[in-house]
Design a protein around this motif. Structure first.
Motif, PDB file in Angstrom:
ATOM      1  N   GLN A 154       0.836  -1.204   0.000  1.00 36.05           N
ATOM      2  CA  GLN A 154       0.000   0.000   0.000  1.00 36.05           C
ATOM      3  C   GLN A 154       0.866   1.247   0.000  1.00 36.05           C
ATOM      4  N   LEU A 155       0.361   2.270  -0.691  1.00 42.96           N
ATOM      5  CA  LEU A 155       0.959   3.595  -0.694  1.00 42.96           C
ATOM      6  C   LEU A 155       0.015   4.572  -0.009  1.00 42.96           C
ATOM      7  N   CYS A 156       0.567   5.586   0.629  1.00 40.57           N
ATOM      8  CA  CYS A 156      -0.256   6.684   1.143  1.00 40.57           C
ATOM      9  C   CYS A 156       0.586   7.958   1.140  1.00 40.57           C
ATOM     10  N   VAL A 157      -0.099   9.102   1.083  1.00 38.38           N
ATOM     11  CA  VAL A 157       0.540  10.413   1.037  1.00 38.38           C
ATOM     12  C   VAL A 157       0.054  11.230   2.220  1.00 38.38           C
ATOM     13  N   ASN A 158       0.949  11.989   2.851  1.00 33.67           N
ATOM     14  CA  ASN A 158       0.505  12.807   3.988  1.00 33.67           C
ATOM     15  C   ASN A 158      -0.238  14.051   3.509  1.00 33.67           C
ATOM     16  N   HIS A 159      -0.833  14.798   4.453  1.00 28.62           N
ATOM     17  CA  HIS A 159      -1.743  15.891   4.109  1.00 28.62           C
ATOM     18  C   HIS A 159      -1.074  17.003   3.306  1.00 28.62           C
ATOM     19  N   SER A 160       0.227  17.214   3.518  1.00 23.91           N
ATOM     20  CA  SER A 160       0.928  18.286   2.806  1.00 23.91           C
ATOM     21  C   SER A 160       1.416  17.845   1.436  1.00 23.91           C
ATOM     22  N   GLY A 161       1.392  16.543   1.178  1.00 22.83           N
ATOM     23  CA  GLY A 161       1.879  16.013  -0.077  1.00 22.83           C
ATOM     24  C   GLY A 161       3.380  15.848  -0.143  1.00 22.83           C
ATOM     25  N   ARG A 162       4.065  16.147   0.953  1.00 25.27           N
ATOM     26  CA  ARG A 162       5.536  16.056   0.908  1.00 25.27           C
ATOM     27  C   ARG A 162       6.042  14.630   1.090  1.00 25.27           C
ATOM     28  N   TYR A 163       5.342  13.830   1.915  1.00 25.68           N
ATOM     29  CA  TYR A 163       5.848  12.497   2.248  1.00 25.68           C
ATOM     30  C   TYR A 163       4.941  11.410   1.689  1.00 25.68           C
ATOM     31  N   LEU A 164       5.578  10.418   1.104  1.00 35.34           N
ATOM     32  CA  LEU A 164       4.915   9.239   0.556  1.00 35.34           C
ATOM     33  C   LEU A 164       5.406   8.028   1.335  1.00 35.34           C
ATOM     34  N   ALA A 165       4.473   7.194   1.814  1.00 40.71           N
ATOM     35  CA  ALA A 165       4.847   5.988   2.564  1.00 40.71           C
ATOM     36  C   ALA A 165       4.477   4.754   1.756  1.00 40.71           C
ATOM     37  N   ALA A 166       5.332   3.737   1.816  1.00 41.15           N
ATOM     38  CA  ALA A 166       5.104   2.479   1.106  1.00 41.15           C
ATOM     39  C   ALA A 166       5.431   1.325   2.047  1.00 41.15           C
ATOM     40  N   CYS A 167       4.432   0.496   2.369  1.00 44.80           N
ATOM     41  CA  CYS A 167       4.669  -0.666   3.230  1.00 44.80           C
ATOM     42  C   CYS A 167       4.814  -1.912   2.366  1.00 44.80           C
ATOM     43  N   ASP A 168       5.575  -2.906   2.857  1.00 44.76           N
ATOM     44  CA  ASP A 168       5.890  -4.039   1.985  1.00 44.76           C
ATOM     45  C   ASP A 168       5.893  -5.383   2.704  1.00 44.76           C
ATOM     46  N   ASP A 169       6.156  -6.422   1.922  1.00 47.43           N
ATOM     47  CA  ASP A 169       6.139  -7.799   2.433  1.00 47.43           C
ATOM     48  C   ASP A 169       7.277  -8.085   3.407  1.00 47.43           C
ATOM     49  N   ALA A 170       8.311  -7.250   3.423  1.00 45.69           N
ATOM     50  CA  ALA A 170       9.421  -7.425   4.362  1.00 45.69           C
ATOM     51  C   ALA A 170       9.080  -6.897   5.743  1.00 45.69           C
ATOM     52  N   GLY A 171       7.892  -6.297   5.893  1.00 44.44           N
ATOM     53  CA  GLY A 171       7.493  -5.723   7.176  1.00 44.44           C
ATOM     54  C   GLY A 171       8.035  -4.331   7.403  1.00 44.44           C
ATOM     55  N   GLU A 172       8.489  -3.696   6.335  1.00 39.18           N
ATOM     56  CA  GLU A 172       9.064  -2.359   6.448  1.00 39.18           C
ATOM     57  C   GLU A 172       8.142  -1.308   5.841  1.00 39.18           C
ATOM     58  N   VAL A 173       8.339  -0.072   6.296  1.00 37.13           N
ATOM     59  CA  VAL A 173       7.688   1.089   5.693  1.00 37.13           C
ATOM     60  C   VAL A 173       8.786   2.053   5.259  1.00 37.13           C
ATOM     61  N   LYS A 174       8.802   2.373   3.983  1.00 46.41           N
ATOM     62  CA  LYS A 174       9.722   3.378   3.464  1.00 46.41           C
ATOM     63  C   LYS A 174       8.976   4.707   3.375  1.00 46.41           C
ATOM     64  N   VAL A 175       9.518   5.751   3.986  1.00 44.12           N
ATOM     65  CA  VAL A 175       8.942   7.090   3.901  1.00 44.12           C
ATOM     66  C   VAL A 175       9.831   7.906   2.974  1.00 44.12           C
ATOM     67  N   ILE A 176       9.243   8.398   1.893  1.00 43.95           N
ATOM     68  CA  ILE A 176       9.984   9.100   0.847  1.00 43.95           C
ATOM     69  C   ILE A 176       9.644  10.582   0.889  1.00 43.95           C
ATOM     70  N   ASP A 177      10.661  11.414   0.850  1.00 43.28           N
ATOM     71  CA  ASP A 177      10.484  12.860   0.716  1.00 43.28           C
ATOM     72  C   ASP A 177      10.365  13.145  -0.779  1.00 43.28           C
ATOM     73  N   VAL A 178       9.139  13.363  -1.259  1.00 41.99           N
ATOM     74  CA  VAL A 178       8.946  13.522  -2.703  1.00 41.99           C
ATOM     75  C   VAL A 178       9.403  14.898  -3.181  1.00 41.99           C
ATOM     76  N   GLN A 179       9.508  15.856  -2.262  1.00 39.36           N
ATOM     77  CA  GLN A 179       9.998  17.186  -2.635  1.00 39.36           C
ATOM     78  C   GLN A 179      11.473  17.125  -2.984  1.00 39.36           C
ATOM     79  N   GLU A 180      12.216  16.315  -2.210  1.00 37.49           N
ATOM     80  CA  GLU A 180      13.652  16.155  -2.446  1.00 37.49           C
ATOM     81  C   GLU A 180      13.972  14.911  -3.272  1.00 37.49           C
ATOM     82  N   SER A 181      12.944  14.095  -3.552  1.00 38.63           N
ATOM     83  CA  SER A 181      13.109  12.829  -4.295  1.00 38.63           C
ATOM     84  C   SER A 181      14.159  11.926  -3.650  1.00 38.63           C
ATOM     85  N   CYS A 182      14.029  11.755  -2.329  1.00 39.08           N
ATOM     86  CA  CYS A 182      14.992  10.914  -1.614  1.00 39.08           C
ATOM     87  C   CYS A 182      14.288  10.129  -0.512  1.00 39.08           C
TER      88      CYS A 182
END
Length: 332
Positions: free
Chosen positions: A108-136
């Motif tokens: 699943q993907l989700c975006v926070n209210h400001s649109g700056r952060y994108l979260a992606a949860c996965d089968d490894a049990g991890e959540v990656k939080v991406i700063d989409v403004q900085e693309s990192c």
């Protein structure tokens, strides 16, 4: 009160996920490798064949999740295996960029209210939080789910809080600014604690398949593998379970808070593997709230995804095992 059922047909295989933006544009993704954008009047506005751009990727992995940017209705994100693709509605012929931070298949993907952060949860049990403004990559939330992380959501009105949950039956409230959990709640333990003196027949474990937060961020619901809906209330940075609703005969695959135009309070929509949709109305006594079942729809097929919109009319959109999107429009 009744719901009129409409269909939107355009895919050639099962539809896996949906989202709708604030302009009433519905998006659907399917096992056929296509993403369709639907106009608010139900017509196909764009039909994106992702296999043209990412042929090998889309044949190896289905498109699992899609989400619009909450601050920019033109931007949307699609997950395919471990990859996240970024698109702009105004120029859909090619993805704008690609993120490759997850080490296992994204659920699943989700975006926070400001649109700056994108979260992606996965089968490894991890959540990656991406700063989409900085693309990192901003943070990796790990080492606290010991099984598949199936669902993730940012908490509204709280800048640094994020909820994740999964097939280890844990619901975790993270401070994603520092990457540390503020609370880990084992719903399986909670259920066993309440029923330890009772003799119960075998039921499915309360795997957490879906979570949804209320608009004010003060409560959330969890769709569970035992057919229940868990209702939770925040008190500061911690939450506690208020009650559980006996909701479906089998797993609750989807849960969604939505403010229907004709309802005073926010409602809760649930969908299950039993092929039913249920609409729960909030009942408030001034000090606490509960939810009462007010409507059941016999949909007839296992529910893969639910999203809602009140752009034109109050609508519930459903993806299931078929090749079309079902739309239920509320008529009073």
């Amino acid at each position: 009160m009744k719901f009129d059922k409409l269909f939107r047909t355009g895919h050639q295989k099962t539809i896996l996920a949906l989202d709708v933006n604030r302009d009433g544009i519905l998006s659907s993704i399917s096992e056929d490798g296509h993403c369709i954008l639907w106009s608010s009047d139900g017509q196909i506005a764009q039909d994106l064949d992702l296999s043209n751009e990412h042929c090998t990727l889309c044949h190896l992995h289905p498109l699992n999740s899609i989400v619009f940017d909450s601050s920019n209705s033109n931007t949307f994100y699609i997950s395919c295996g471990k990859i996240i693709l970024v698109y702009d509605i105004r120029k859909c012929s090619k993805s704008q960029r690609k993120y490759e931070f997850n080490t296992d298949e994204i659920n699943q993907l989700c975006v926070n209210h400001s649109g700056r952060y994108l979260a992606a949860c996965d089968d490894a049990g991890e959540v990656k939080v991406i700063d989409v403004q900085e693309s990192c990559l901003f943070k990796t939330l790990s080492r606290h789910h010991d099984n598949i992380c199936s669902t993730v959501q940012f908490r509204p009105k709280k800048s640094w809080q994020l909820l994740s949950a999964g097939l280890d039956c844990n619901i975790i409230n993270w401070d994603f600014s520092c990457g540390k959990p503020q609370q880990i709640f084992d719903i399986n333990y909670d259920i066993h604690k309440k029923t330890s003196n009772e003799t119960l027949p075998f039921i499915n474990p309360p795997f957490v398949h879906s979570i949804s937060l209320s608009e004010d961020g003060k409560k959330f619901a969890a769709g569970l593998g035992n057919g229940d809906i868990g209702l939770f209330q925040f008190h500061g940075k911690k939450f506690k379970i208020i009650t559980s609703l006996k909701a479906h005969d089998t797993e609750v695959s989807q849960i969604f808070f939505h403010k229907f135009k004709n309802f005073e309070e926010q409602s809760l929509v649930s969908g299950g593997n039993d092929g039913r949709l249920k609409i729960w109305k909030e009942i408030t006594d001034g000090q606490s709230s509960n939810y009462k079942l007010c409507y059941t729809i016999v949909h007839g097929s296992k529910v893969n995804w639910i999203t809602c919109s009140s752009f034109v009319k109050d609508s519930i959109f459903v993806a299931d095992q078929s090749f079309h999107v079902a739309e239920y429009r509320l008529e009073l």
